[in-house]
Design an enzyme around this catalytic site. Structure first.
Site, PDB file in Angstrom:
ATOM      1  N   THR A  14      -4.257  -1.144 -38.380  1.00  0.00           N
ATOM      2  CA  THR A  14      -2.940  -1.106 -37.750  1.00  0.00           C
ATOM      3  C   THR A  14      -2.666  -2.411 -37.032  1.00  0.00           C
ATOM      4  O   THR A  14      -3.539  -2.949 -36.362  1.00  0.00           O
ATOM      5  CB  THR A  14      -2.902   0.051 -36.730  1.00  0.00           C
ATOM      6  OG1 THR A  14      -2.881   1.265 -37.452  1.00  0.00           O
ATOM      7  CG2 THR A  14      -1.683  -0.029 -35.831  1.00  0.00           C
TER       8      THR A  14
ATOM      9  N   ARG B 149       1.551  13.899 -40.980  1.00  0.00           N
ATOM     10  CA  ARG B 149       0.746  13.478 -39.831  1.00  0.00           C
ATOM     11  C   ARG B 149       1.301  12.172 -39.237  1.00  0.00           C
ATOM     12  O   ARG B 149       1.621  11.232 -39.949  1.00  0.00           O
ATOM     13  CB  ARG B 149      -0.702  13.272 -40.276  1.00  0.00           C
ATOM     14  CG  ARG B 149      -1.655  12.798 -39.166  1.00  0.00           C
ATOM     15  CD  ARG B 149      -1.830  11.293 -39.164  1.00  0.00           C
ATOM     16  NE  ARG B 149      -2.874  10.851 -38.240  1.00  0.00           N
ATOM     17  CZ  ARG B 149      -3.073   9.583 -37.905  1.00  0.00           C
ATOM     18  NH1 ARG B 149      -2.323   8.643 -38.425  1.00  0.00           N
ATOM     19  NH2 ARG B 149      -4.024   9.252 -37.070  1.00  0.00           N
ATOM     20  N   VAL B 150       1.427  12.146 -37.926  1.00  0.00           N
ATOM     21  CA  VAL B 150       1.861  10.932 -37.234  1.00  0.00           C
ATOM     22  C   VAL B 150       0.747  10.528 -36.281  1.00  0.00           C
ATOM     23  O   VAL B 150       0.215  11.369 -35.555  1.00  0.00           O
ATOM     24  CB  VAL B 150       3.171  11.169 -36.451  1.00  0.00           C
ATOM     25  CG1 VAL B 150       3.548   9.939 -35.633  1.00  0.00           C
ATOM     26  CG2 VAL B 150       4.309  11.530 -37.412  1.00  0.00           C
TER      27      VAL B 150
ATOM     28  N   ASP C 228      -0.907   7.418 -33.441  1.00  0.00           N
ATOM     29  CA  ASP C 228      -0.512   6.818 -32.159  1.00  0.00           C
ATOM     30  C   ASP C 228       0.510   5.696 -32.310  1.00  0.00           C
ATOM     31  O   ASP C 228       1.224   5.377 -31.357  1.00  0.00           O
ATOM     32  CB  ASP C 228      -1.759   6.273 -31.449  1.00  0.00           C
ATOM     33  CG  ASP C 228      -2.529   5.269 -32.312  1.00  0.00           C
ATOM     34  OD1 ASP C 228      -2.505   5.400 -33.555  1.00  0.00           O
ATOM     35  OD2 ASP C 228      -3.146   4.351 -31.743  1.00  0.00           O
TER      36      ASP C 228
ATOM     37  N   GLY D 201      -7.124   2.345 -34.444  1.00  0.00           N
ATOM     38  CA  GLY D 201      -8.215   3.295 -34.593  1.00  0.00           C
ATOM     39  C   GLY D 201      -7.688   4.700 -34.800  1.00  0.00           C
ATOM     40  O   GLY D 201      -6.538   4.876 -35.215  1.00  0.00           O
TER      41      GLY D 201
HETATM   42  N1  ASP Z   1      -3.949   4.083 -35.330  1.00  0.00           N
HETATM   43  C1  ASP Z   1      -3.597   4.348 -36.684  1.00  0.00           C
HETATM   44  C2  ASP Z   1      -3.270   5.795 -36.837  1.00  0.00           C
HETATM   45  O1  ASP Z   1      -3.968   6.629 -36.285  1.00  0.00           O
HETATM   46  C3  ASP Z   1      -4.651   4.020 -37.673  1.00  0.00           C
HETATM   47  C4  ASP Z   1      -5.224   2.662 -37.630  1.00  0.00           C
HETATM   48  O2  ASP Z   1      -5.364   2.039 -36.571  1.00  0.00           O
HETATM   49  O3  ASP Z   1      -5.566   2.163 -38.684  1.00  0.00           O
HETATM   50  O4  ASP Z   1      -2.376   6.111 -37.586  1.00  0.00           O
END
Ligand code: ASP
Length: 346
Positions: free
Chosen positions: A207, A235-236, A238, A259
């Protein structure tokens, strides 16, 4: 992702981490952030090594005296244009084979906008900005978000997966196992904490979270992602949630995360980090305390996941902390243009 650190094509974060031992002098040491460099503005920080290219775009705005909100939007658009595993329409799909995008943006006046579950629109960060600038709302989701984007002139892109995503999805379908993945430096495929790396062996968190302080001292931030690969449809994470994946308080500073989004939402992660900074903690300590909150809740589970926080205070001092080894972040200012490894707890 595809940021080319060394002129080697297709250098992704995992390759970068493997190579990092060879290129150690190019990296700052863990203890050197902020302490050796006078805080400066303008400045832009982004998650991961892919943040180098993102920062370069944001810097073009900042160096001309532009606003931090325009800089973060420009930076996020850069990575949305790339064929990246984890951001934009080149990202990996959900378990139904659909790429759904989450993004949010926040300025120095606490104006904010976000989209979640957005399909077939190339620049979710700009749709989030439009939500912020032209509606009384903060968050639009799914079909409504897409309808809003189309009404505002964002083109509908073809319904197709990138070649990488197609391959990864086909491989994933062989087992259809849903196991949130972590990225830990050099974690072997099939190791105790890595039951489900991507088929090519690369980890799946990438992300893009970024924030910038402009010459006027105003801070803004943005986040953009295709979210967790092979997630449940709908699904959503953060990254669309203000206070979770991103928080800015112009009097205090900003924080962003990457994360496992569920763990970040649970503790209102970036809001927590900014509040810790308000209480006087350094950015790095503030991030560490938020990571500790995640780990304390369930230490066994924490060993199976990754979350990294990145923060900056109003003075332009910055720091990061992650649950595990592997999180890195990129910084661009007049003083430096570098990737830093994050400290980690476990
Ligand atoms: N934070 C992102 C999510 O949970 C995933 C990621 O950081 O790759 O959608």
């Amino acid at each position: 992702m595809a940021y080319n650190l060394t002129g080697i094509p297709n250098m992704n974060r995992r390759n970068f981490l493997h190579l990092s031992a060879l290129t150690a002098p190019a990296l700052a040491t863990q203890n050197s952030f902020a302490s050796k460099l006078a805080p400066t503005k303008p400045i832009v920080l982004s998650t991961w090594d892919s943040g180098m290219a993102v920062n370069a775009e944001a810097w073009k705005v900042l160096v001309k005296g532009g606003r931090s909100i325009d800089a973060v939007e420009a930076g996020a658009r850069q990575i949305e244009d790339m064929q990246n595993c984890c951001v934009g329409l080149g990202g990996y799909p959900d378990r139904d084979g659909i790429v759904t995008l989450d993004a949010c943006i926040m300025d120095h006046n606490a104006n904010c906008g976000a989209v979640a579950g957005l399909e077939r629109i190339k620049h979710p960060i700009s749709v989030a900005r439009k939500v912020m600038d032209t509606t009384p709302h903060v968050l639009l989701v799914g079909n409504g978000a897409q309808q809003f984007a189309l009404q505002n002139g964002f083109p509908k892109e073809p319904d197709q997966l990138s070649d990488d995503a197609k391959k990864a999805y086909a491989d994933w379908l062989k087992t259809s196992e849903y196991k949130p993945q972590i990225n830990i430096e050099n974690q072997p495929k099939g190791g105790p904490f890595a039951p489900a790396f991507f088929p090519d062996g690369s980890p799946n968190h990438d992300t893009m979270g970024l924030f910038a302080m402009d010459a006027a001292g105003n801070i803004s931030g943005g986040v953009t992602t295709s979210g967790m690969a092979f997630k449940l449809h709908g699904r959503v994470g953060d990254s669309a949630v203000i206070g979770a994946g991103l928080f800015v308080d112009n009097a205090v500073g900003a924080a962003t995360s990457s994360g496992v989004g569920e763990e970040v939402i649970r503790i209102c992660g970036t809001h927590l980090v900014v509040e810790f900074m308000r209480q006087g903690l350094s950015p790095e300590m503030a991030c560490k305390k938020a990571v500790e909150r995640i780990v304390k809740r369930d230490r066994v589970k924490a060993k199976t996941l990754q979350v990294g926080f990145l923060a900056m205070n109003k003075k332009g001092e910055y720091g990061a902390y992650a649950v595990q080894k592997g999180f890195v972040f990129s910084v661009k200012s007049a003083n430096e243009n570098k990737i830093h490894p994050s400290k980690f707890l476990l």
